[in-house]
Design an enzyme around this catalytic site. Sequence first.
Site, short mmCIF file in Angstrom:
data_model
loop_
_atom_site.label_atom_id
_atom_site.label_comp_id
_atom_site.label_asym_id
_atom_site.label_seq_id
_atom_site.Cartn_x
_atom_site.Cartn_y
_atom_site.Cartn_z
N VAL A 24 5.91 30.06 -27.96
CA VAL A 24 6.25 28.93 -27.09
C VAL A 24 6.52 27.68 -27.94
CG1 VAL A 24 5.33 27.32 -25.35
CG2 VAL A 24 5.01 29.80 -25.07
N VAL A 25 5.61 27.43 -28.90
CA VAL A 25 5.73 26.20 -29.71
C VAL A 25 7.01 26.24 -30.55
CG1 VAL A 25 4.72 24.92 -31.65
CG2 VAL A 25 3.26 25.70 -29.75
N GLY A 103 -3.72 35.26 -16.76
CA GLY A 103 -3.66 36.33 -15.77
C GLY A 103 -3.49 35.83 -14.36
N ASP A 128 -6.37 43.03 -18.14
CA ASP A 128 -6.60 43.84 -16.93
C ASP A 128 -5.33 44.51 -16.40
OD1 ASP A 128 -9.13 42.82 -17.17
OD2 ASP A 128 -8.81 41.22 -15.71
N ARG A 172 -11.81 44.32 -14.58
CA ARG A 172 -12.13 43.63 -13.32
C ARG A 172 -11.94 44.58 -12.13
NH1 ARG A 172 -10.16 37.38 -13.44
NH2 ARG A 172 -12.22 36.70 -12.84
N LYS A 214 -16.92 73.78 -22.32
CA LYS A 214 -16.50 72.57 -23.07
C LYS A 214 -17.66 72.09 -23.93
CE LYS A 214 -12.70 70.72 -20.51
NZ LYS A 214 -11.83 69.56 -20.54
N GLN A 256 -13.89 45.02 -26.22
CA GLN A 256 -12.50 45.35 -25.95
C GLN A 256 -11.54 44.19 -26.08
OE1 GLN A 256 -13.29 47.82 -22.36
NE2 GLN A 256 -11.10 47.98 -22.52
P1 ATP Z 1 -8.27 37.35 -16.55
O1 ATP Z 1 -8.03 38.20 -15.32
O2 ATP Z 1 -7.63 37.92 -17.75
O3 ATP Z 1 -9.69 36.99 -16.74
P2 ATP Z 1 -7.26 35.11 -15.02
O4 ATP Z 1 -6.18 34.17 -15.31
O5 ATP Z 1 -7.07 36.01 -13.84
O6 ATP Z 1 -7.49 35.95 -16.34
P3 ATP Z 1 -9.32 33.59 -13.63
O7 ATP Z 1 -10.70 33.28 -14.05
O8 ATP Z 1 -9.14 34.36 -12.37
O9 ATP Z 1 -8.65 34.32 -14.88
O10 ATP Z 1 -8.50 32.22 -13.47
C1 ATP Z 1 -8.47 31.26 -14.51
C2 ATP Z 1 -8.47 29.86 -13.94
O11 ATP Z 1 -7.30 29.65 -13.14
C3 ATP Z 1 -9.62 29.52 -13.01
O12 ATP Z 1 -10.79 29.16 -13.69
C4 ATP Z 1 -9.05 28.33 -12.24
O13 ATP Z 1 -9.15 27.14 -12.99
C5 ATP Z 1 -7.58 28.70 -12.11
N1 ATP Z 1 -7.35 29.29 -10.77
C6 ATP Z 1 -7.68 30.53 -10.34
N2 ATP Z 1 -7.35 30.71 -9.06
C7 ATP Z 1 -6.78 29.54 -8.64
C8 ATP Z 1 -6.23 29.08 -7.41
N3 ATP Z 1 -6.18 29.86 -6.35
N4 ATP Z 1 -5.74 27.82 -7.37
C9 ATP Z 1 -5.77 27.02 -8.46
N5 ATP Z 1 -6.28 27.40 -9.65
C10 ATP Z 1 -6.79 28.63 -9.75
#
Ligand code: ATP
Length: 324
Positions: A24-25, A103, A128, A172, A214, A256
């Site tokens: 990105v950078v 994610g 995940d 998850r 086995k 992991q």
């Molecule tokens: P991983 O699944 O790899 O852990 P992820 O991106 O799904 O990654 P989450 O903890 O679900 O991880 O989300 C990261 C951050 O995104 C949350 O701490 C929050 O700040 C923000 N976030 C999650 N859901 C929402 C939402 N519905 N609206 C606004 N911000 C959100």
Amino acid sequence: MIRRAAVLTSGGDAPGMNAAIRAVVRSGLAQGWQMFGVRHGYAGLISGTIVPLGARDVGGIMQLGGTMLGTARSPEFRTEDGRCRALRTLNQHEIDALVVIGGNGSQQGAYALSEMGYPVVGVASTIDNDLSGSDITIGVDTALNIALEAIDRLKVTASSLERAFLVEVMGRDCGYLALMAGIAGGAEAICIPEIETHPDEVVAILADSYRRGKPHAIVVVAEGAQHDAHELAEHFAAHVDDIGFQLRTTILGHVQRGGHPTAADRLLATNLGAGAVQYLADGQYGFLAGNIGGKLAATPLAEVVSRPKTLDMSLLDLAGIMAR
Ligand code: ATP
């Protein structure tokens, strides 16, 4: 017009995030933009921890797991007040656009920002693999290979001692990692959240494997399985005479996450990071940069956050046939 753009990593760390930051950078610099990094995900956006990033600042990080910017889960950003504060920070620093590497939850946050009219593009990154809009996400390949290495090693000791191993892998609420690790690792049984596998069914599979001669057996259990590794282990302990094998349990957990990103993850991260910048440069805001059918693809964040990713359940049947 974009003059200054920022990048952040959010949610769980995934191997390859650093390669995505670098992409990105350096792609942003190639556009003639000034580039910035936000520390600790959305939390840093709220507190204003933003640092300039030049080409040299992102050198030597591609081969490292984790994320040089740090990541976080920010409950505050889930609130409207938190998101308004984040927008204020972006405006104060005169940042014109943002790339969110993360994610499912992180892309929900990106979507919320884009709904407030801010130019944002997401990059699909989570071990995940539970994110719509990308067949495969950054970090999955590395996490899968780490799980496989562990399974291969456990098989060696299992064979020597006629043991069965219960291996819990991350993911998850998604069974992708467990299913793929189970198939590639030659597991006798695989328990994933998407489908209930009663502990008695697993006992029957193990007992049958023992009767068929086995020398070892592996059960891969996803962390979100309806009957988790602890419950299964207790159940097996109560039925050890029926099973035949001696049983041991290994929880891989965060081991992991930390590995050096594989070539596949570095290449995917480079491609998606560069793609995200191109989308911003083209004025294509509110999209996720993902990989569909082996190619870079843009999916609207609105679609990404509303459509759950499905798992090809026929692969469970394949795993069953391979375990004969
Ligand atoms: P991983 O699944 O790899 O852990 P992820 O991106 O799904 O990654 P989450 O903890 O679900 O991880 O989300 C990261 C951050 O995104 C949350 O701490 C929050 O700040 C923000 N976030 C999650 N859901 C929402 C939402 N519905 N609206 C606004 N911000 C959100």
